[in-house]
Design an enzyme around this catalytic site. Structure first.
Site, PDB file in Angstrom:
ATOM      1  N   HIS A 176     -14.696 -26.341  12.692  1.00  0.00           N
ATOM      2  CA  HIS A 176     -13.901 -25.441  13.604  1.00  0.00           C
ATOM      3  C   HIS A 176     -13.950 -26.464  15.100  1.00  0.00           C
ATOM      4  O   HIS A 176     -14.639 -27.491  15.208  1.00  0.00           O
ATOM      5  CB  HIS A 176     -14.629 -24.231  14.254  1.00  0.00           C
ATOM      6  CG  HIS A 176     -14.421 -23.148  12.969  1.00  0.00           C
ATOM      7  ND1 HIS A 176     -15.329 -22.044  12.879  1.00  0.00           N
ATOM      8  CD2 HIS A 176     -13.267 -23.097  12.115  1.00  0.00           C
ATOM      9  CE1 HIS A 176     -14.766 -21.288  11.926  1.00  0.00           C
ATOM     10  NE2 HIS A 176     -13.613 -21.629  11.547  1.00  0.00           N
ATOM     11  N   GLY A 184      -6.307 -25.525   9.226  1.00  0.00           N
ATOM     12  CA  GLY A 184      -6.802 -24.284   8.698  1.00  0.00           C
ATOM     13  C   GLY A 184      -5.990 -23.090   8.778  1.00  0.00           C
ATOM     14  O   GLY A 184      -5.770 -22.385   7.976  1.00  0.00           O
ATOM     15  N   ASP A 194      -7.351 -23.949   4.754  1.00  0.00           N
ATOM     16  CA  ASP A 194      -8.601 -23.408   3.932  1.00  0.00           C
ATOM     17  C   ASP A 194      -8.080 -23.137   2.870  1.00  0.00           C
ATOM     18  O   ASP A 194      -9.089 -23.066   1.811  1.00  0.00           O
ATOM     19  CB  ASP A 194      -9.036 -22.509   5.007  1.00  0.00           C
ATOM     20  CG  ASP A 194      -9.526 -22.835   6.504  1.00  0.00           C
ATOM     21  OD1 ASP A 194      -9.991 -23.953   6.387  1.00  0.00           O
ATOM     22  OD2 ASP A 194      -9.469 -22.064   7.373  1.00  0.00           O
ATOM     23  N   ASP A 199     -17.998 -22.179  13.751  1.00  0.00           N
ATOM     24  CA  ASP A 199     -18.326 -21.930  15.308  1.00  0.00           C
ATOM     25  C   ASP A 199     -18.645 -20.499  15.087  1.00  0.00           C
ATOM     26  O   ASP A 199     -17.744 -19.564  15.018  1.00  0.00           O
ATOM     27  CB  ASP A 199     -17.435 -22.254  16.115  1.00  0.00           C
ATOM     28  CG  ASP A 199     -17.521 -21.967  17.322  1.00  0.00           C
ATOM     29  OD1 ASP A 199     -18.632 -21.293  17.692  1.00  0.00           O
ATOM     30  OD2 ASP A 199     -16.762 -22.142  18.480  1.00  0.00           O
ATOM     31  N   HIS A 241      -7.943 -17.052  11.697  1.00  0.00           N
ATOM     32  CA  HIS A 241      -7.559 -17.009  10.361  1.00  0.00           C
ATOM     33  C   HIS A 241      -8.883 -16.701   9.363  1.00  0.00           C
ATOM     34  O   HIS A 241      -9.282 -17.132   8.654  1.00  0.00           O
ATOM     35  CB  HIS A 241      -7.226 -18.227   9.824  1.00  0.00           C
ATOM     36  CG  HIS A 241      -8.038 -19.533  10.231  1.00  0.00           C
ATOM     37  ND1 HIS A 241      -8.256 -19.907  11.409  1.00  0.00           N
ATOM     38  CD2 HIS A 241      -8.566 -20.446   9.302  1.00  0.00           C
ATOM     39  CE1 HIS A 241      -9.187 -20.934  11.571  1.00  0.00           C
ATOM     40  NE2 HIS A 241      -9.290 -21.275  10.412  1.00  0.00           N
ATOM     41  N   ASP A 270      -9.223 -16.130   5.781  1.00  0.00           N
ATOM     42  CA  ASP A 270      -8.799 -17.318   5.004  1.00  0.00           C
ATOM     43  C   ASP A 270     -10.288 -18.003   4.837  1.00  0.00           C
ATOM     44  O   ASP A 270     -10.627 -18.530   3.952  1.00  0.00           O
ATOM     45  CB  ASP A 270      -8.006 -18.253   5.621  1.00  0.00           C
ATOM     46  CG  ASP A 270      -6.489 -17.717   5.611  1.00  0.00           C
ATOM     47  OD1 ASP A 270      -6.460 -16.963   4.701  1.00  0.00           O
ATOM     48  OD2 ASP A 270      -5.674 -18.468   6.229  1.00  0.00           O
ATOM     49  N   ARG A 296     -16.447 -17.368   0.028  1.00  0.00           N
ATOM     50  CA  ARG A 296     -16.457 -16.561  -1.421  1.00  0.00           C
ATOM     51  C   ARG A 296     -16.210 -17.256  -2.331  1.00  0.00           C
ATOM     52  O   ARG A 296     -17.056 -17.222  -3.413  1.00  0.00           O
ATOM     53  CB  ARG A 296     -15.600 -15.253  -1.218  1.00  0.00           C
ATOM     54  CG  ARG A 296     -15.888 -14.200  -2.431  1.00  0.00           C
ATOM     55  CD  ARG A 296     -15.210 -12.885  -2.149  1.00  0.00           C
ATOM     56  NE  ARG A 296     -13.667 -12.969  -1.653  1.00  0.00           N
ATOM     57  CZ  ARG A 296     -13.269 -12.895  -0.248  1.00  0.00           C
ATOM     58  NH1 ARG A 296     -14.350 -12.472   0.579  1.00  0.00           N
ATOM     59  NH2 ARG A 296     -12.089 -12.750   0.348  1.00  0.00           N
TER      60      ARG A 296
END
Length: 127
Positions: A8, A55, A60, A80, A87, A90, A96
Site C-alpha cells: 500500500h 491494485g 491484486d 497499511d 479496493h 480485492d 483468502r
C-alpha cells in the site's frame, strides 16, 4: 519460483528498503508486483519485475489468479492496516486465496523476512 511483491502507498518505502537489503535473495526469484509498486521497486533496485495492473485497477486480482493457478509461490504484501482501501474486497480475496492454496503470505516486515528466508531455503534444497 515466483514471488509477488505488493505494498500500500504508506508501505511502499518500507518495501523498497526491504528489497534493497534483500536484493541478492530477490534476484533468485521470478518477481511480479502490482503496477506502481513494481515500477518503484524497479527504479530503486534494478530488479527484473513483471508488473501487473495497479491494485485498484485489478492487479491484486491478477496476482490472485496466479495463486489460484498455483504459479505463485509466495506473497509479500505490506499492508497499511490504519488506512481504508477503496479496493478492500480485492485485498480480502487475495488474502483468502493465499489461505486456500497454502501460499506463504507476509503482511509486515518481520514476516517478510521469514517468508523470504523459507523460500530461499527451498531454492537451496534445505527445506
Amino acid at each position: 519460483m515466483r514471488l509477488a511483491l505488493i505494498a500500500h502507498d504508506e508501505k511502499k518505502p518500507a518495501l523498497i528498503e526491504f528489497a534493497q537489503e534483500r536484493k541478492a535473495d530477490l534476484e533468485r526469484f521470478e518477481l511480479m508486483a502490482t503496477g506502481t509498486t513494481g515500477q518503484r521497486l524497479i527504479d530503486a533496485t534494478g530488479l527484473d519485475i513483471e508488473r501487473k495492473q495497479s491494485g485498484p485497477l485489478g492487479g491484486d486480482m491478477q496476482i490472485g489468479a496466479e495463486i489460484a493457478d498455483e504459479t505463485c509461490d509466495g506473497v509479500i504484501f505490506l499492508r497499511d492496516p490504519l488506512t481504508a482501501q477503496p479496493h478492500e474486497p480485492d485485498i480480502s480475496a487475495l488474502l483468502r486465496l493465499c489461505d486456500v492454496h497454502q501460499t506463504p503470505l507476509a503482511t509486515n516486515l518481520a514476516s517478510a523476512d521469514a517468508v523470504l528466508d523459507e523460500l530461499v531455503d527451498q531454492l537451496d534444497g534445505e527445506a
